[in-house]
Design a protein around this motif. Sequence first.
Motif, PDB file in Angstrom:
ATOM      1  N   ARG A 229      43.871  74.073  67.480  1.00  0.00           N
ATOM      2  CA  ARG A 229      43.947  72.860  68.193  1.00  0.00           C
ATOM      3  C   ARG A 229      43.083  72.047  68.941  1.00  0.00           C
ATOM      4  O   ARG A 229      43.059  71.506  70.014  1.00  0.00           O
ATOM      5  CB  ARG A 229      45.108  72.972  69.493  1.00  0.00           C
ATOM      6  N   HIS A 230      41.639  72.492  68.177  1.00  0.00           N
ATOM      7  CA  HIS A 230      40.427  71.741  69.027  1.00  0.00           C
ATOM      8  C   HIS A 230      39.606  70.944  67.817  1.00  0.00           C
ATOM      9  O   HIS A 230      38.692  70.723  67.951  1.00  0.00           O
ATOM     10  CB  HIS A 230      39.645  72.965  69.487  1.00  0.00           C
ATOM     11  N   GLY A 231      40.431  70.102  67.181  1.00  0.00           N
ATOM     12  CA  GLY A 231      40.013  69.034  66.508  1.00  0.00           C
ATOM     13  C   GLY A 231      39.986  69.354  64.900  1.00  0.00           C
ATOM     14  O   GLY A 231      40.101  68.478  64.103  1.00  0.00           O
ATOM     15  N   ASP A 232      40.098  70.543  64.407  1.00  0.00           N
ATOM     16  CA  ASP A 232      40.138  70.591  63.075  1.00  0.00           C
ATOM     17  C   ASP A 232      41.712  71.052  62.701  1.00  0.00           C
ATOM     18  O   ASP A 232      42.497  71.429  63.514  1.00  0.00           O
ATOM     19  CB  ASP A 232      39.222  72.021  62.433  1.00  0.00           C
ATOM     20  N   ASN A 233      41.809  70.991  61.243  1.00  0.00           N
ATOM     21  CA  ASN A 233      43.181  71.363  60.697  1.00  0.00           C
ATOM     22  C   ASN A 233      43.336  72.955  60.853  1.00  0.00           C
ATOM     23  O   ASN A 233      42.493  73.743  60.685  1.00  0.00           O
ATOM     24  CB  ASN A 233      43.149  70.931  59.348  1.00  0.00           C
ATOM     25  N   ALA A 234      44.703  73.346  61.232  1.00  0.00           N
ATOM     26  CA  ALA A 234      44.820  74.661  61.472  1.00  0.00           C
ATOM     27  C   ALA A 234      44.715  75.523  60.373  1.00  0.00           C
ATOM     28  O   ALA A 234      44.355  76.738  60.337  1.00  0.00           O
ATOM     29  CB  ALA A 234      46.194  74.848  62.180  1.00  0.00           C
ATOM     30  N   ASP A 235      45.114  74.907  59.155  1.00  0.00           N
ATOM     31  CA  ASP A 235      44.844  75.715  57.870  1.00  0.00           C
ATOM     32  C   ASP A 235      43.321  76.151  57.694  1.00  0.00           C
ATOM     33  O   ASP A 235      42.979  76.951  57.230  1.00  0.00           O
ATOM     34  CB  ASP A 235      45.444  74.878  56.691  1.00  0.00           C
ATOM     35  N   HIS A 236      42.339  75.287  58.149  1.00  0.00           N
ATOM     36  CA  HIS A 236      40.965  75.247  57.879  1.00  0.00           C
ATOM     37  C   HIS A 236      40.493  76.619  58.926  1.00  0.00           C
ATOM     38  O   HIS A 236      39.805  77.478  58.499  1.00  0.00           O
ATOM     39  CB  HIS A 236      40.392  74.043  58.352  1.00  0.00           C
ATOM     40  N   THR A 237      41.057  76.262  60.163  1.00  0.00           N
ATOM     41  CA  THR A 237      40.609  77.502  61.061  1.00  0.00           C
ATOM     42  C   THR A 237      41.290  78.853  60.488  1.00  0.00           C
ATOM     43  O   THR A 237      40.497  79.786  60.563  1.00  0.00           O
ATOM     44  CB  THR A 237      41.049  76.982  62.432  1.00  0.00           C
ATOM     45  N   ALA A 238      42.323  78.893  60.297  1.00  0.00           N
ATOM     46  CA  ALA A 238      42.935  80.258  59.849  1.00  0.00           C
ATOM     47  C   ALA A 238      42.423  80.712  58.499  1.00  0.00           C
ATOM     48  O   ALA A 238      42.016  82.014  58.568  1.00  0.00           O
ATOM     49  CB  ALA A 238      44.526  80.022  59.514  1.00  0.00           C
TER      50      ALA A 238
END
Length: 328
Positions: A229-238
Amino acid sequence: MIKRRHPARRTGARLARALGAFGVLGTLWFTRGVLISVVLVSVPLGAAPVALQVPSTAPCAAGAMQVVAHEDDDLLFQSPDLAQDVLAGRCVRTVFLTAGDAAQGETYWRGREAGSLAAYAQMAGVADRWSSSDAGVPGHTVRLMTLTDAPQVSVVFLRLPDGNRAGTGMLVHDHQSLRRLWDGDIAAIDAVDGSATYTDASLTSTLTDLMTAFRPTTVRTQDWTIEFRHGDNADHTATALFTRQADQGYRSAHTLLAYGGYPMWTRLPNVTGTDLRAKKDAFQAYAAHDPKICLEPWCPGDLVSTLRLARQYIVASEATGDVAAADS
């Protein structure tokens, strides 16, 4: 004395002003699209891509593996590095964790896979013909596709559910998502085609097994440096977090690279010339199979894609072993 306008005339004047405003906005948007198209078309094309062919019997060594969430993330965020590797004939393998289905059903996610295959064939400068096999991961069925006329190029599809931008998951998939698996909110996640089920541990070990089997000296993934939730897609971060966790079990000499995602649009453009042309051509080959993408100059999505195509930023890196010796 203040003169009062007739109501009908007053309404007509307001309507005319509103239509005029829309006309101005429409003209500006169209002009923006034309200018973007002119700039991209005017980029020097250079020589047509001609990949250096590696015989099918030659083992892949010192290759590059990309691990991304969706079927366009590699094209938007990890290129031109990726495109240059493909063009040079380097062994490359890209692992897509999610089906990128956006709750649209099988026809849509299969189209995205076809788009990815088309993009890699375009980058390699060969026909879009592939062979299918199993990736050989113990305990899981994992689809591996190999480019027929450039067998040093391959892709892997795990087909896990798209978790939406926030990572809360979709109703159609019982709100399963990579983020919820990483956070421990769910115990397991199922591939959308029913081919496999993964826990946190087994997804990590699957990625480690894929790395170990391919033996890349470069592993590319998405941005693990920012929180959900800091600007990127959650799928990207995970995806980045799982890849970094899996990388700890891959002991061959290599470099792990994190590439920035959505937030990179705030940085200066740094992809130009033939690199930009090659990146755009590959993305257009993909987009022809994704009906949710419109790249015409008058489409809002054209602006978004243009901002991403003109940028590539590595935001973190980690090295294991003597990478220079492994590349030699």
